[in-house]
Design an enzyme around this catalytic site. Sequence first.
Site, PDB file in Angstrom:
ATOM      1  N   MET A 130      -3.928  -6.743  -7.201  1.00  0.00           N
ATOM      2  CA  MET A 130      -3.361  -7.789  -8.062  1.00  0.00           C
ATOM      3  C   MET A 130      -4.424  -8.741  -8.632  1.00  0.00           C
ATOM      4  O   MET A 130      -4.192  -9.938  -8.733  1.00  0.00           O
ATOM      5  CB  MET A 130      -2.294  -8.573  -7.286  1.00  0.00           C
ATOM      6  CG  MET A 130      -1.133  -7.713  -6.835  1.00  0.00           C
ATOM      7  SD  MET A 130      -0.336  -6.832  -8.203  1.00  0.00           S
ATOM      8  CE  MET A 130       0.960  -5.950  -7.341  1.00  0.00           C
ATOM      9  N   LEU A 185      -9.951  -7.418 -13.417  1.00  0.00           N
ATOM     10  CA  LEU A 185     -11.410  -7.267 -13.325  1.00  0.00           C
ATOM     11  C   LEU A 185     -12.051  -7.609 -14.671  1.00  0.00           C
ATOM     12  O   LEU A 185     -11.514  -7.286 -15.729  1.00  0.00           O
ATOM     13  CB  LEU A 185     -11.753  -5.829 -12.918  1.00  0.00           C
ATOM     14  CG  LEU A 185     -11.241  -5.442 -11.514  1.00  0.00           C
ATOM     15  CD1 LEU A 185     -11.292  -3.939 -11.311  1.00  0.00           C
ATOM     16  CD2 LEU A 185     -12.028  -6.162 -10.430  1.00  0.00           C
ATOM     17  N   ASP A 236      -4.347  -3.506 -18.697  1.00  0.00           N
ATOM     18  CA  ASP A 236      -3.413  -2.397 -18.958  1.00  0.00           C
ATOM     19  C   ASP A 236      -3.643  -1.743 -20.320  1.00  0.00           C
ATOM     20  O   ASP A 236      -2.742  -1.103 -20.874  1.00  0.00           O
ATOM     21  CB  ASP A 236      -1.946  -2.854 -18.833  1.00  0.00           C
ATOM     22  CG  ASP A 236      -1.606  -3.321 -17.433  1.00  0.00           C
ATOM     23  OD1 ASP A 236      -2.127  -2.735 -16.472  1.00  0.00           O
ATOM     24  OD2 ASP A 236      -0.828  -4.277 -17.300  1.00  0.00           O
ATOM     25  N   GLY A 243       0.776  -1.234   0.000  1.00  0.00           N
ATOM     26  CA  GLY A 243       0.000   0.000   0.000  1.00  0.00           C
ATOM     27  C   GLY A 243       0.807   1.284   0.000  1.00  0.00           C
ATOM     28  O   GLY A 243       0.322   2.316   0.480  1.00  0.00           O
ATOM     29  N   HIS A 246       0.521   1.433 -13.117  1.00  0.00           N
ATOM     30  CA  HIS A 246       1.314   0.297 -13.589  1.00  0.00           C
ATOM     31  C   HIS A 246       2.787   0.713 -13.636  1.00  0.00           C
ATOM     32  O   HIS A 246       3.109   1.796 -14.140  1.00  0.00           O
ATOM     33  CB  HIS A 246       0.836  -0.150 -14.984  1.00  0.00           C
ATOM     34  CG  HIS A 246       1.589  -1.344 -15.473  1.00  0.00           C
ATOM     35  ND1 HIS A 246       1.325  -2.612 -15.013  1.00  0.00           N
ATOM     36  CD2 HIS A 246       2.629  -1.461 -16.335  1.00  0.00           C
ATOM     37  CE1 HIS A 246       2.168  -3.464 -15.574  1.00  0.00           C
ATOM     38  NE2 HIS A 246       2.970  -2.794 -16.382  1.00  0.00           N
TER      39      HIS A 246
HETATM   40  C1  GAR Z   1       3.325  -0.967  -7.443  1.00  0.00           C
HETATM   41  O1  GAR Z   1       4.597  -0.900  -8.015  1.00  0.00           O
HETATM   42  C2  GAR Z   1       2.261  -0.969  -8.537  1.00  0.00           C
HETATM   43  O2  GAR Z   1       2.570  -0.141  -9.614  1.00  0.00           O
HETATM   44  C3  GAR Z   1       2.276  -2.410  -8.950  1.00  0.00           C
HETATM   45  O3  GAR Z   1       2.436  -3.128  -7.748  1.00  0.00           O
HETATM   46  C4  GAR Z   1       3.106  -2.321  -6.774  1.00  0.00           C
HETATM   47  C5  GAR Z   1       2.232  -2.219  -5.548  1.00  0.00           C
HETATM   48  O4  GAR Z   1       2.878  -1.563  -4.502  1.00  0.00           O
HETATM   49  N1  GAR Z   1       1.084  -2.752  -9.659  1.00  0.00           N
HETATM   50  C6  GAR Z   1       1.052  -3.610 -10.676  1.00  0.00           C
HETATM   51  O5  GAR Z   1       2.017  -4.232 -11.062  1.00  0.00           O
HETATM   52  C7  GAR Z   1      -0.304  -3.762 -11.338  1.00  0.00           C
HETATM   53  N2  GAR Z   1      -0.186  -4.423 -12.597  1.00  0.00           N
HETATM   54  P1  GAR Z   1       2.076  -0.897  -3.296  1.00  0.00           P
HETATM   55  O6  GAR Z   1       1.127  -1.939  -2.693  1.00  0.00           O
HETATM   56  O7  GAR Z   1       3.171  -0.545  -2.310  1.00  0.00           O
HETATM   57  O8  GAR Z   1       1.357   0.321  -3.794  1.00  0.00           O
END
Ligand code: GAR
Length: 198
Positions: free
Chosen positions: A90, A93, A150, A14, A109
């Site tokens: 993750m 949808l 995406d 988060g 992303h």
């Molecule tokens: C982030 O780097 C986000 O961009 C990526 O997961 C991480 C989550 O970190 N999302 C994806 O890869 C979606 N395809 P966080 O929980 O610390 O925000």
Amino acid sequence: MVKARIAVLVSGGGTNLQALIDAQKSGVIKSGEITLVISNKSDAYALTRAENAGIKTRIIEKKGNVNFEADIIKALQENKTDIIVLAGFMCILSESFTSLFENRILNVHPSLIPSFCGEGFYGLKVHEAALSYGVKVTGATVHFVNEIPDGGKIILQKAVEIEEGDTPEILQKRVMEQAEWIILPQAVELVSKTYAKE
Ligand code: GAR
């Protein structure tokens, strides 16, 4: 002004949620307000971040739940949500979900779309792919979410240099600090402006 009501969907640490909470405090986000955080994981640290900020939380698990999307939709509607932000959420949808909230779902992303994106590209895997391809510049993208993973309209992007000796973990941190945590709040403010009421 009545602020747009924002729900943030999370699965993990988060840090992007934290960037949104901080941006709300600092005034970068002024047209919207985070009113709900939904996690599909009961142990996500993002839930603690939300609780510390006094934001309502819900846990809706996917595993073994045939009503997963319906349960999320119900929670969003009960909360009178205007905008949904996927911040490290993750799960992909379905079209029936995304079409209900056209131009109202944002995702962050960790690459410059259309590179290293789509199904299977999430979290550290994205940075592993960028490093093994050997690109010299990567970055982050905030885009609207549609039925193509995406594949929705791009709202903001920011480039980040790859440096000698980068590991996926080092690169992930730099992309977060130099791109994600900056452009996600900016994009959320841009979209919130559209849905805030006079
Ligand atoms: C982030 O780097 C986000 O961009 C990526 O997961 C991480 C989550 O970190 N999302 C994806 O890869 C979606 N395809 P966080 O929980 O610390 O925000």
